[in-house]
Design an enzyme around this catalytic site. Structure first.
Site, PDB file in Angstrom:
ATOM      1  N   SER A 133       0.950  -1.479  -0.233  1.00  0.00           N
ATOM      2  CA  SER A 133      -0.468  -0.139   0.440  1.00  0.00           C
ATOM      3  C   SER A 133       0.938   1.294  -0.139  1.00  0.00           C
ATOM      4  CB  SER A 133      -0.994   0.188   1.031  1.00  0.00           C
ATOM      5  OG  SER A 133      -1.044   1.152   1.238  1.00  0.00           O
ATOM      6  N   HIS A 150      -1.381  -1.406  -4.039  1.00  0.00           N
ATOM      7  CA  HIS A 150      -2.869  -0.876  -3.754  1.00  0.00           C
ATOM      8  C   HIS A 150      -2.928   0.256  -3.137  1.00  0.00           C
ATOM      9  CE1 HIS A 150      -5.542  -2.422  -0.753  1.00  0.00           C
ATOM     10  NE2 HIS A 150      -5.742  -0.565  -0.134  1.00  0.00           N
ATOM     11  N   ASP A 169      -4.453   3.215  -1.791  1.00  0.00           N
ATOM     12  CA  ASP A 169      -5.633   4.475  -0.614  1.00  0.00           C
ATOM     13  C   ASP A 169      -6.542   5.406  -0.937  1.00  0.00           C
ATOM     14  OD1 ASP A 169      -6.122   1.581   0.898  1.00  0.00           O
ATOM     15  OD2 ASP A 169      -3.371   2.239   1.041  1.00  0.00           O
ATOM     16  N   MET A 209      -9.344   8.242   0.222  1.00  0.00           N
ATOM     17  CA  MET A 209      -9.699   8.356   0.967  1.00  0.00           C
ATOM     18  C   MET A 209      -9.832  10.353   0.704  1.00  0.00           C
ATOM     19  SD  MET A 209      -7.038   7.276   4.484  1.00  0.00           S
ATOM     20  CE  MET A 209      -6.643   6.035   3.957  1.00  0.00           C
ATOM     21  N   HIS A 238      -8.216   0.375  -3.944  1.00  0.00           N
ATOM     22  CA  HIS A 238      -9.867   0.731  -2.242  1.00  0.00           C
ATOM     23  C   HIS A 238     -10.070   1.915  -2.086  1.00  0.00           C
ATOM     24  CE1 HIS A 238      -9.410   0.152   2.132  1.00  0.00           C
ATOM     25  NE2 HIS A 238     -10.854   0.375   1.898  1.00  0.00           N
ATOM     26  N   MET A 283     -12.346   4.508  -0.211  1.00  0.00           N
ATOM     27  CA  MET A 283     -12.840   4.814   1.324  1.00  0.00           C
ATOM     28  C   MET A 283     -13.071   6.397   1.083  1.00  0.00           C
ATOM     29  SD  MET A 283      -9.408   3.380   3.694  1.00  0.00           S
ATOM     30  CE  MET A 283      -8.585   3.169   1.496  1.00  0.00           C
ATOM     31  N   MET A 319     -11.726  -4.915   6.268  1.00  0.00           N
ATOM     32  CA  MET A 319     -10.699  -4.234   6.818  1.00  0.00           C
ATOM     33  C   MET A 319      -9.665  -5.246   8.434  1.00  0.00           C
ATOM     34  SD  MET A 319      -9.720  -2.231   4.298  1.00  0.00           S
ATOM     35  CE  MET A 319      -8.688  -1.074   6.061  1.00  0.00           C
ATOM     36  N   ASP A 374      -6.539  -6.099   5.342  1.00  0.00           N
ATOM     37  CA  ASP A 374      -5.519  -4.865   5.016  1.00  0.00           C
ATOM     38  C   ASP A 374      -6.279  -4.402   5.963  1.00  0.00           C
ATOM     39  OD1 ASP A 374      -5.205  -2.117   4.166  1.00  0.00           O
ATOM     40  OD2 ASP A 374      -6.282  -1.729   2.908  1.00  0.00           O
TER      41      ASP A 374
HETATM   42  C1  DX5 Z   1      -5.937   1.454   5.592  1.00  0.00           C
HETATM   43  C2  DX5 Z   1      -5.671   1.096   4.198  1.00  0.00           C
HETATM   44  C3  DX5 Z   1      -4.813   0.252   4.269  1.00  0.00           C
HETATM   45  C4  DX5 Z   1      -3.648   0.883   4.678  1.00  0.00           C
HETATM   46  C5  DX5 Z   1      -2.873  -0.243   5.378  1.00  0.00           C
HETATM   47  O1  DX5 Z   1      -7.335   2.941   5.900  1.00  0.00           O
HETATM   48  O2  DX5 Z   1      -6.662   1.393   3.903  1.00  0.00           O
HETATM   49  O3  DX5 Z   1      -4.872  -0.158   2.949  1.00  0.00           O
HETATM   50  O4  DX5 Z   1      -2.753   1.426   3.751  1.00  0.00           O
HETATM   51  O5  DX5 Z   1      -1.227  -0.171   5.688  1.00  0.00           O
HETATM   52  P1  DX5 Z   1      -0.549  -0.400   6.912  1.00  0.00           P
HETATM   53  O6  DX5 Z   1      -0.239  -2.135   6.067  1.00  0.00           O
HETATM   54  O7  DX5 Z   1       0.417   0.640   7.390  1.00  0.00           O
HETATM   55  O8  DX5 Z   1      -1.627  -1.242   8.471  1.00  0.00           O
HETATM   56 ZN    ZN Z   2      -6.524   0.100   1.885  1.00  0.00          ZN
END
Ligand code: DX5
Ligand code: ZN
Length: 224
Positions: A7, A32, A34, A36, A65, A67, A136, A174
């Site tokens: 990620s 990956h 993220d 947000m 992903h 969010m 998650m 994740d």
């Molecule tokens: C959290 C994200 C993850 C995050 C995981 O909200 O969806 O993808 O980057 O990071 P680690 O592996 O540091 O928990």
């Molecule tokens: Zn993620």
């Protein structure tokens, strides 16, 4: 087959190309990403413009992903920008079936994400439509959080539901994944492992990617 999905949330955003190249050398299967929005989760990260730039330098498929509060508004843009996999949260989508059909119709793999408090049973009616289920193992929003132990059993229960419904969907996990817990989540049924801090928080992301895969080999050999 186990897939490692670093990620980039914990990567150096001023040098993403270098960090992505490092994990690719280390054997990353997916990248990956993220996304947000500051509404569904408290943090704000990146949008389609950055995904497009990453797509130009990455040689592995982008696993995006979302969010965000209203994913239907933006899915098309993320797929145009190069997302090969798109996952959306169960918690924000009253018409999840339509959203999943849209993602697949645009040629991307579709995943549904469950927050830690979202029940496995919510997958019952969608299990046969998705390409993957993302469990998650932290509350989404930030990298580097502690792994929620109950997630191992949750992965097992998702695995059972997918078997029972004859779904071919894979299980992705994740949040807080590292070399100390990867083998047990694989043994529970996960086959796509996301890791941010464990990889980019290390001084050698290439070696950390390899180490994460190596840590799963005992479980993978004995699985099913
Ligand atoms: C959290 C994200 C993850 C995050 C995981 O909200 O969806 O993808 O980057 O990071 P680690 O592996 O540091 O928990
Ligand atoms: Zn993620």
């Amino acid at each position: 087959m186990i897939q490692i999905a670093p990620s980039i949330l914990s990567a150096n955003f001023a040098d993403l190309a270098r960090d992505i190249a490092a994990v690719e050398r280390g054997g990353a299967d997916l990248i990956h990403v993220d996304v947000m929005d500051g509404h569904f989760v408290p943090n704000i990260t990146i949008g389609p413009v950055v995904v497009r730039a990453i797509h130009k330098v990455a040689t592995r498929p982008l696993d995006v992903h979302l969010m965000i509060e209203d994913p239907d508004r933006y899915i098309d843009d993320f797929i145009s920008a190069g997302a090969a996999m798109v996952s959306v949260h169960q918690e924000v989508l009253p018409h999840l079936h339509r959203t999943i059909a849209f993602i697949k119709g645009r040629g991307a793999k579709a995943g549904v994400v469950l927050n830690p408090s979202t029940p496995v049973s919510s997958l019952e009616e969608i299990a046969n439509d998705v390409d993957f289920v993302l469990v998650m193992s932290v509350n989404p929003g930030f990298g580097g959080q502690a792994f929620i132990r109950d997630s191992v059993d949750k992965v097992r229960r998702v695995r059972d539901l997918l078997t029972r419904t004859r779904s071919t969907a894979s299980i992705e996990i994740d949040g807080g994944i590292d070399a100390t817990n990867a083998a047990e989540v694989v043994a529970a049924g996960a086959s796509i492992l996301v890791a941010g801090h464990a990889i980019f928080g290390s001084s050698d992301p290439e070696a950390a990617t390899r180490a994460l895969r190596d840590s799963t080999s005992s479980a993978a050999g004995t699985r099913r």
